[in-house]
Design an enzyme around this catalytic site. Sequence first.
Site, PDB file in Angstrom:
ATOM      1  N   HIS A 106      21.670  28.888 -58.771  1.00 32.08           N
ATOM      2  CA  HIS A 106      21.179  29.327 -57.471  1.00 32.08           C
ATOM      3  C   HIS A 106      20.471  28.168 -56.778  1.00 32.08           C
ATOM      4  O   HIS A 106      20.312  27.096 -57.355  1.00 32.08           O
ATOM      5  CB  HIS A 106      20.277  30.560 -57.589  1.00 32.08           C
ATOM      6  CG  HIS A 106      18.991  30.362 -58.341  1.00 32.08           C
ATOM      7  ND1 HIS A 106      18.945  30.117 -59.694  1.00 32.08           N
ATOM      8  CD2 HIS A 106      17.690  30.391 -57.925  1.00 32.08           C
ATOM      9  CE1 HIS A 106      17.681  30.006 -60.083  1.00 32.08           C
ATOM     10  NE2 HIS A 106      16.898  30.158 -59.016  1.00 32.08           N
TER      11      HIS A 106
ATOM     12  N   HIS B 224      17.732  38.085 -57.285  1.00 35.49           N
ATOM     13  CA  HIS B 224      16.716  37.043 -57.157  1.00 35.49           C
ATOM     14  C   HIS B 224      16.979  36.244 -55.878  1.00 35.49           C
ATOM     15  O   HIS B 224      16.071  35.984 -55.093  1.00 35.49           O
ATOM     16  CB  HIS B 224      16.761  36.148 -58.389  1.00 35.49           C
ATOM     17  CG  HIS B 224      15.766  35.040 -58.403  1.00 35.49           C
ATOM     18  ND1 HIS B 224      14.405  35.262 -58.470  1.00 35.49           N
ATOM     19  CD2 HIS B 224      15.922  33.689 -58.368  1.00 35.49           C
ATOM     20  CE1 HIS B 224      13.769  34.100 -58.470  1.00 35.49           C
ATOM     21  NE2 HIS B 224      14.668  33.140 -58.404  1.00 35.49           N
TER      22      HIS B 224
ATOM     23  N   HIS C 110      13.291  29.840 -67.373  1.00 35.12           N
ATOM     24  CA  HIS C 110      11.852  29.607 -67.501  1.00 35.12           C
ATOM     25  C   HIS C 110      11.314  30.123 -68.829  1.00 35.12           C
ATOM     26  O   HIS C 110      11.853  31.074 -69.396  1.00 35.12           O
ATOM     27  CB  HIS C 110      11.087  30.299 -66.366  1.00 35.12           C
ATOM     28  CG  HIS C 110      11.339  29.727 -65.017  1.00 35.12           C
ATOM     29  ND1 HIS C 110      10.581  28.700 -64.488  1.00 35.12           N
ATOM     30  CD2 HIS C 110      12.274  30.028 -64.078  1.00 35.12           C
ATOM     31  CE1 HIS C 110      11.030  28.400 -63.276  1.00 35.12           C
ATOM     32  NE2 HIS C 110      12.062  29.199 -63.007  1.00 35.12           N
TER      33      HIS C 110
ATOM     34  N   ASP D 141      17.544  32.642 -63.025  1.00 33.39           N
ATOM     35  CA  ASP D 141      16.325  33.428 -62.869  1.00 33.39           C
ATOM     36  C   ASP D 141      16.606  34.909 -62.651  1.00 33.39           C
ATOM     37  O   ASP D 141      15.820  35.606 -62.001  1.00 33.39           O
ATOM     38  CB  ASP D 141      15.512  32.891 -61.683  1.00 33.39           C
ATOM     39  CG  ASP D 141      14.822  31.575 -61.995  1.00 33.39           C
ATOM     40  OD1 ASP D 141      14.936  31.088 -63.134  1.00 33.39           O
ATOM     41  OD2 ASP D 141      14.177  31.036 -61.078  1.00 33.39           O
TER      42      ASP D 141
ATOM     43  N   ASP E  33      13.706  24.165 -57.897  1.00 33.22           N
ATOM     44  CA  ASP E  33      13.370  23.929 -59.298  1.00 33.22           C
ATOM     45  C   ASP E  33      14.555  24.177 -60.228  1.00 33.22           C
ATOM     46  O   ASP E  33      14.405  24.157 -61.458  1.00 33.22           O
ATOM     47  CB  ASP E  33      12.164  24.783 -59.734  1.00 33.22           C
ATOM     48  CG  ASP E  33      12.445  26.269 -59.720  1.00 33.22           C
ATOM     49  OD1 ASP E  33      13.234  26.723 -58.865  1.00 33.22           O
ATOM     50  OD2 ASP E  33      11.876  26.984 -60.569  1.00 33.22           O
ATOM     51  N   HIS E  34      15.747  24.356 -59.634  1.00 28.04           N
ATOM     52  CA  HIS E  34      16.976  24.462 -60.427  1.00 28.04           C
ATOM     53  C   HIS E  34      18.034  23.445 -60.005  1.00 28.04           C
ATOM     54  O   HIS E  34      19.032  23.288 -60.720  1.00 28.04           O
ATOM     55  CB  HIS E  34      17.546  25.877 -60.335  1.00 28.04           C
ATOM     56  CG  HIS E  34      16.726  26.890 -61.077  1.00 28.04           C
ATOM     57  ND1 HIS E  34      17.096  27.419 -62.285  1.00 28.04           N
ATOM     58  CD2 HIS E  34      15.520  27.428 -60.792  1.00 28.04           C
ATOM     59  CE1 HIS E  34      16.160  28.255 -62.706  1.00 28.04           C
ATOM     60  NE2 HIS E  34      15.192  28.271 -61.809  1.00 28.04           N
TER      61      HIS E  34
ATOM     62  N   HIS F  14      17.398  27.462 -55.560  1.00 22.47           N
ATOM     63  CA  HIS F  14      15.995  27.071 -55.594  1.00 22.47           C
ATOM     64  C   HIS F  14      15.816  25.647 -56.110  1.00 22.47           C
ATOM     65  O   HIS F  14      16.500  25.222 -57.058  1.00 22.47           O
ATOM     66  CB  HIS F  14      15.186  28.049 -56.452  1.00 22.47           C
ATOM     67  CG  HIS F  14      14.962  29.365 -55.771  1.00 22.47           C
ATOM     68  ND1 HIS F  14      14.636  30.520 -56.449  1.00 22.47           N
ATOM     69  CD2 HIS F  14      15.029  29.720 -54.440  1.00 22.47           C
ATOM     70  CE1 HIS F  14      14.499  31.514 -55.589  1.00 22.47           C
ATOM     71  NE2 HIS F  14      14.736  31.060 -54.370  1.00 22.47           N
TER      72      HIS F  14
END
Length: 254
Positions: A53, A111, A166, A128, A57-58, A55
Amino acid sequence: MHVVPLPALADNYIWMLYDDAGQAIVVDPSEDAPVEAALTQHKLTLRAILLTHHHNDHIDGATALRARHHVPVFAPNDERIAQATQHVGEGDQITLDAPAAHFRVMAIPGHTRSHIAYVGEGLLLCGDTLFSLGCGRLFEGTPAQMLSALDRLSVLPPDTQVCCGHEYTAANGRFARTIEPHNRDLATRLQQVAALRAQNRPSLPVSIADERASNPFLRIDHDAVIAWCRQHGATDDRVSRFAALRAAKDVFRE
């Protein structure tokens, strides 16, 4: 296939898969440095990047890794993922020669609107959406979408290993214990997690079977979860129960 969670940022995992010939795949690289360090340590060649996805942080590490290693980047069809070289979606198949691996793509919005998972090699690479003992927040999707996604993931083969984005298991477990305080499988899982984290070891991957036995978001139809949801204003509708659980988790503080 060797499966290694690489810690990144505060609590992210970048998943690295590699074979005995030294051919590697990485999933959701939030940073490039942990990947480069692991490639050097294990003497690996990066062959592909998979993104679940949009985001940051990915995906933030994918730009440098793609430029440096000249590898394909598979990602959902989302204009916010500029690093993608190949868009994939529900039902698509990804076959790699090196390392020899095959993945089926599942669309699992909730998400985010374009979130996907990769299923193959005995693994569920789910970003996530599904966490151990929990699930992702609803940033762009609806409770109905997330519940549908979790329902689909929960019926994967029970020995499928969940590789999520995570290290949230201990915190999720504290919430799960308030929903099912008498769940023995949950108590056992929490003991295992505490022992692993005390040694600074990952709580992941974990099997779908273990999650079905202990994750309240996969146990919407179990008596104890139904009773909790009724006490907290949910109707007997499954989506209402899920929404009540997710709303409670959003504000949970122990």
